[in-house]
Design a protein around this motif. Structure first.
Motif, PDB file in Angstrom:
ATOM      1  N   GLN A 137       0.904  -1.300   0.051  1.00 45.00           N
ATOM      2  CA  GLN A 137      -0.016  -0.099  -0.042  1.00 45.00           C
ATOM      3  C   GLN A 137       1.017   1.210  -0.033  1.00 45.00           C
ATOM      4  OE1 GLN A 137      -2.631  -0.354   3.299  1.00 45.00           O
ATOM      5  NE2 GLN A 137      -4.293  -1.002   2.050  1.00 45.00           N
ATOM      6  N   ASN A 138       0.465   2.079  -0.987  1.00 41.07           N
ATOM      7  CA  ASN A 138       1.177   3.461  -0.760  1.00 41.07           C
ATOM      8  C   ASN A 138       2.729   3.264  -0.941  1.00 41.07           C
ATOM      9  OD1 ASN A 138      -1.286   4.689  -0.421  1.00 41.07           O
ATOM     10  ND2 ASN A 138      -1.013   4.495   1.715  1.00 41.07           N
ATOM     11  N   LYS A 139       3.224   2.446  -1.925  1.00 42.13           N
ATOM     12  CA  LYS A 139       4.515   2.361  -2.130  1.00 42.13           C
ATOM     13  C   LYS A 139       5.323   1.593  -1.043  1.00 42.13           C
ATOM     14  CE  LYS A 139       6.491   5.925  -4.363  1.00 42.13           C
ATOM     15  NZ  LYS A 139       6.812   7.430  -4.394  1.00 42.13           N
ATOM     16  N   THR A 140       4.707   1.060  -0.225  1.00 43.83           N
ATOM     17  CA  THR A 140       5.451   0.310   0.849  1.00 43.83           C
ATOM     18  C   THR A 140       4.820  -1.117   1.110  1.00 43.83           C
ATOM     19  OG1 THR A 140       5.644   2.307   2.221  1.00 43.83           O
ATOM     20  CG2 THR A 140       5.682   0.268   3.430  1.00 43.83           C
ATOM     21  N   ALA A 141       5.601  -1.986   1.007  1.00 46.67           N
ATOM     22  CA  ALA A 141       5.362  -3.339   0.983  1.00 46.67           C
ATOM     23  C   ALA A 141       5.661  -3.966   2.551  1.00 46.67           C
ATOM     24  CB  ALA A 141       6.105  -4.410   0.313  1.00 46.67           C
ATOM     25  N   THR A 142       4.708  -4.374   3.270  1.00 41.55           N
ATOM     26  CA  THR A 142       4.737  -4.909   4.753  1.00 41.55           C
ATOM     27  C   THR A 142       4.794  -6.431   4.442  1.00 41.55           C
ATOM     28  OG1 THR A 142       3.351  -2.895   5.698  1.00 41.55           O
ATOM     29  CG2 THR A 142       3.788  -5.071   7.069  1.00 41.55           C
ATOM     30  N   VAL A 143       5.892  -6.985   4.948  1.00 39.15           N
ATOM     31  CA  VAL A 143       6.129  -8.520   4.828  1.00 39.15           C
ATOM     32  C   VAL A 143       6.294  -9.040   6.298  1.00 39.15           C
ATOM     33  CG1 VAL A 143       7.924 -10.128   4.218  1.00 39.15           C
ATOM     34  CG2 VAL A 143       7.663  -8.024   2.940  1.00 39.15           C
ATOM     35  N   THR A 144       5.549  -9.971   6.199  1.00 35.10           N
ATOM     36  CA  THR A 144       5.297 -10.424   7.449  1.00 35.10           C
ATOM     37  C   THR A 144       5.627 -12.231   7.643  1.00 35.10           C
ATOM     38  OG1 THR A 144       3.283  -9.167   8.191  1.00 35.10           O
ATOM     39  CG2 THR A 144       3.661 -11.033   9.525  1.00 35.10           C
ATOM     40  N   PHE A 145       6.419 -12.562   8.572  1.00 35.69           N
ATOM     41  CA  PHE A 145       6.759 -13.854   8.622  1.00 35.69           C
ATOM     42  C   PHE A 145       6.112 -14.442   9.881  1.00 35.69           C
ATOM     43  CE2 PHE A 145      10.688 -11.747  10.379  1.00 35.69           C
ATOM     44  CZ  PHE A 145      10.717 -12.451  11.637  1.00 35.69           C
ATOM     45  N   GLY A 146       6.001 -15.787   9.934  1.00 33.43           N
ATOM     46  CA  GLY A 146       5.563 -16.241  11.308  1.00 33.43           C
ATOM     47  C   GLY A 146       5.761 -17.866  11.196  1.00 33.43           C
ATOM     48  N   GLU A 175       7.099  -0.376  -8.167  1.00 29.29           N
ATOM     49  CA  GLU A 175       5.922   0.372  -7.435  1.00 29.29           C
ATOM     50  C   GLU A 175       6.288   0.337  -5.897  1.00 29.29           C
ATOM     51  OE1 GLU A 175       3.458   1.880  -9.097  1.00 29.29           O
ATOM     52  OE2 GLU A 175       4.958   1.106 -10.853  1.00 29.29           O
ATOM     53  N   VAL A 176       7.362  -0.449  -5.620  1.00 30.66           N
ATOM     54  CA  VAL A 176       7.746  -0.298  -4.023  1.00 30.66           C
ATOM     55  C   VAL A 176       8.739   0.427  -3.596  1.00 30.66           C
ATOM     56  CG1 VAL A 176       8.231  -1.771  -2.103  1.00 30.66           C
ATOM     57  CG2 VAL A 176       6.587  -2.635  -3.598  1.00 30.66           C
ATOM     58  N   SER A 177       8.789   1.421  -2.619  1.00 27.91           N
ATOM     59  CA  SER A 177       9.958   2.292  -2.332  1.00 27.91           C
ATOM     60  C   SER A 177      10.663   1.807  -0.957  1.00 27.91           C
ATOM     61  CB  SER A 177       9.463   3.755  -2.475  1.00 27.91           C
ATOM     62  OG  SER A 177       9.209   4.367  -3.566  1.00 27.91           O
ATOM     63  N   VAL A 178       9.947   1.375  -0.008  1.00 30.52           N
ATOM     64  CA  VAL A 178      10.092   0.803   1.294  1.00 30.52           C
ATOM     65  C   VAL A 178       9.596  -0.626   1.578  1.00 30.52           C
ATOM     66  CG1 VAL A 178      10.112   1.504   3.695  1.00 30.52           C
ATOM     67  CG2 VAL A 178      10.039   3.308   1.829  1.00 30.52           C
ATOM     68  N   ILE A 179      10.142  -1.209   2.122  1.00 25.76           N
ATOM     69  CA  ILE A 179       9.764  -2.723   2.585  1.00 25.76           C
ATOM     70  C   ILE A 179      10.063  -2.612   4.513  1.00 25.76           C
ATOM     71  CG2 ILE A 179      10.451  -5.036   3.036  1.00 25.76           C
ATOM     72  CD1 ILE A 179      11.604  -5.041  -0.004  1.00 25.76           C
ATOM     73  N   ASN A 194      21.967 -11.736   2.440  1.00 31.89           N
ATOM     74  CA  ASN A 194      22.465 -11.322   0.973  1.00 31.89           C
ATOM     75  C   ASN A 194      21.124 -10.776   0.464  1.00 31.89           C
ATOM     76  OD1 ASN A 194      25.184 -11.487   1.075  1.00 31.89           O
ATOM     77  ND2 ASN A 194      25.236 -13.891   0.624  1.00 31.89           N
ATOM     78  N   ALA A 195      19.943 -11.082   0.296  1.00 25.25           N
ATOM     79  CA  ALA A 195      18.932 -10.707  -0.234  1.00 25.25           C
ATOM     80  C   ALA A 195      18.590  -9.322   0.216  1.00 25.25           C
ATOM     81  CB  ALA A 195      17.793 -11.558  -0.395  1.00 25.25           C
ATOM     82  N   MET A 196      18.600  -9.181   1.702  1.00 21.63           N
ATOM     83  CA  MET A 196      18.522  -7.850   2.247  1.00 21.63           C
ATOM     84  C   MET A 196      19.306  -6.823   2.036  1.00 21.63           C
ATOM     85  SD  MET A 196      16.882  -9.461   5.944  1.00 21.63           S
ATOM     86  CE  MET A 196      16.574  -8.035   6.679  1.00 21.63           C
ATOM     87  N   ARG A 197      20.616  -7.381   2.074  1.00 29.05           N
ATOM     88  CA  ARG A 197      21.645  -6.098   1.701  1.00 29.05           C
ATOM     89  C   ARG A 197      21.774  -5.745   0.264  1.00 29.05           C
ATOM     90  NH1 ARG A 197      26.736  -7.324  -0.500  1.00 29.05           N
ATOM     91  NH2 ARG A 197      26.729  -9.780  -0.867  1.00 29.05           N
ATOM     92  N   ASN A 198      21.283  -6.709  -0.468  1.00 33.01           N
ATOM     93  CA  ASN A 198      21.337  -6.278  -1.918  1.00 33.01           C
ATOM     94  C   ASN A 198      20.068  -5.920  -2.341  1.00 33.01           C
ATOM     95  OD1 ASN A 198      23.869  -7.066  -2.719  1.00 33.01           O
ATOM     96  ND2 ASN A 198      23.340  -9.304  -2.722  1.00 33.01           N
ATOM     97  N   CYS A 199      19.047  -5.782  -1.735  1.00 35.06           N
ATOM     98  CA  CYS A 199      17.397  -5.380  -1.913  1.00 35.06           C
ATOM     99  C   CYS A 199      17.591  -3.733  -2.498  1.00 35.06           C
ATOM    100  CB  CYS A 199      16.608  -5.538  -0.700  1.00 35.06           C
ATOM    101  SG  CYS A 199      14.827  -4.976  -1.108  1.00 35.06           S
ATOM    102  N   SER A 200      16.736  -3.333  -3.329  1.00 38.74           N
ATOM    103  CA  SER A 200      16.709  -2.285  -3.978  1.00 38.74           C
ATOM    104  C   SER A 200      16.091  -1.225  -3.055  1.00 38.74           C
ATOM    105  CB  SER A 200      16.006  -1.985  -5.354  1.00 38.74           C
ATOM    106  OG  SER A 200      16.459  -2.870  -6.145  1.00 38.74           O
ATOM    107  N   GLN A 201      15.373  -1.833  -2.189  1.00 40.24           N
ATOM    108  CA  GLN A 201      14.669  -0.854  -1.378  1.00 40.24           C
ATOM    109  C   GLN A 201      15.035  -0.688   0.199  1.00 40.24           C
ATOM    110  OE1 GLN A 201      13.014  -3.275  -2.988  1.00 40.24           O
ATOM    111  NE2 GLN A 201      11.585  -2.487  -4.453  1.00 40.24           N
ATOM    112  N   LEU A 214       9.422   8.641   4.531  1.00 38.68           N
ATOM    113  CA  LEU A 214      10.400   7.779   3.645  1.00 38.68           C
ATOM    114  C   LEU A 214       9.980   7.384   2.155  1.00 38.68           C
ATOM    115  CD1 LEU A 214      13.348   6.705   4.070  1.00 38.68           C
ATOM    116  CD2 LEU A 214      12.457   4.552   4.629  1.00 38.68           C
ATOM    117  N   ALA A 215       8.643   6.944   1.996  1.00 39.09           N
ATOM    118  CA  ALA A 215       8.096   6.401   0.787  1.00 39.09           C
ATOM    119  C   ALA A 215       7.789   7.473  -0.145  1.00 39.09           C
ATOM    120  CB  ALA A 215       6.731   5.609   1.058  1.00 39.09           C
ATOM    121  N   SER A 216       7.781   8.780   0.318  1.00 37.77           N
ATOM    122  CA  SER A 216       7.502   9.744  -0.654  1.00 37.77           C
ATOM    123  C   SER A 216       9.038  10.470  -1.129  1.00 37.77           C
ATOM    124  CB  SER A 216       6.810  11.173   0.489  1.00 37.77           C
ATOM    125  OG  SER A 216       7.515  11.582   1.123  1.00 37.77           O
ATOM    126  N   TYR A 217       9.870   9.973  -0.636  1.00 33.45           N
ATOM    127  CA  TYR A 217      11.299  10.556  -1.229  1.00 33.45           C
ATOM    128  C   TYR A 217      11.568   9.861  -2.576  1.00 33.45           C
ATOM    129  CZ  TYR A 217      11.725  11.925   3.756  1.00 33.45           C
ATOM    130  OH  TYR A 217      11.762  12.517   5.056  1.00 33.45           O
TER     131      TYR A 217
END
Length: 255
Positions: A15-24, A51-55, A95-102, A204-207
């Protein structure tokens, strides 16, 4: 979008350029290898989503943020290949987290142990509650925090890392983690955490997305060897987990 089975869940809401990822996971949000793979795949997928600026990365429930590696899977390891395969799951995720674009913003609502501390360290900015104590218990069970060490040391330095790793039975408080730089901001409760996190992420997502991407590269400068290093560390842990010391220690922990 969601990926789910009987031993863990990863869900994503955009939502609004932000992806909320939940693990459980039922066992205090611990990680069997297949759940590590799901989360890694989701981070890779989002990294290419323009379309995603922040995770925002968070765990399920109001209890522990993450209990680290699955003890059941560690006990089941019988060969070096199996051990290396399991620990390489954490290597691939970090490595996926550090290389992630967002930019990845962590939401830590409770305690974190072992690999959970590594995941926190791989976030770029972290909101936590005062109840979010941390511990690296690996040396007490005959292994060590070898795969996650580069991420933790990158964030808090070798001295603070050693204070965690060499005191495996001692919890470090959220204020300690905040002082050392693992946590960016700490709040009295989840309500205040979420209020401030939402405000922060909205801004942050507005930048400028490209500016955020370039800043992300700056934050992780000097880590280019991790694609190889973390997998080498996984092999070290994979060998140690086969020892009688570790098998006995894990059995005692489960009891």
């Amino acid at each position: 979008m969601a990926a789910q089975d009987t031993i863990g869940i990863v869900t994503t809401n955009i939502q609004n350029k932000t992806a909320t990822v939940t693990f459980g996971h039922p066992a205090s949000n611990s990680f069997p290898r297949n759940l590590l793979d799901k989360l890694t795949a989701e981070i890779h997928k989002l990294s290419s989503n323009q379309e995603v600026s922040v995770i925002v990365l968070q765990s399920q429930g109001n209890g522990a943020f993450c209990a680290g590696a699955s003890f059941d899977e560690l006990l089941a390891v019988q060969t070096l290949d199996q051990g290396t395969h399991f620990f390489s799951g954490f290597a691939h995720l970090l490595n996926a987290m550090r290389n992630c674009s967002q930019i990845i913003v962590g939401r830590v609502q409770g305690k974190a142990v072992g690999g959970g501390v590594g995941i926190i360290a791989a976030c770029d900015y972290v909101f936590a509650t005062v109840s979010s104590a941390i511990k690296l218990s690996e040396i007490a069970i005959g292994i060590g925090p070898f795969v996650i060490e580069p991420a933790v040391s990158h964030k808090i330095g070798k001295t603070a890392m050693s204070q965690l790793a060499l005191a495996p039975h001692a919890w470090k408080t959220a204020p300690w983690a905040n002082e050392k730089g693992l946590y960016s901001e700490v709040f009295d409760n989840q309500e205040n955490l979420d209020e401030n996190l939402n405000s922060f992420v909205e801004k942050l997502a507005s930048y400028h997305p490209q500016a955020l991407q370039e800043l992300k590269k700056v934050l992780w400068e000097g880590t280019e060897n991790w694609d190889t290093l973390l997998l080498q560390r996984a092999q070290v842990s994979g060998k140690l987990v086969l020892s009688d010391f570790t098998k006995n220690a894990l059995s005692q922990f489960k009891k």
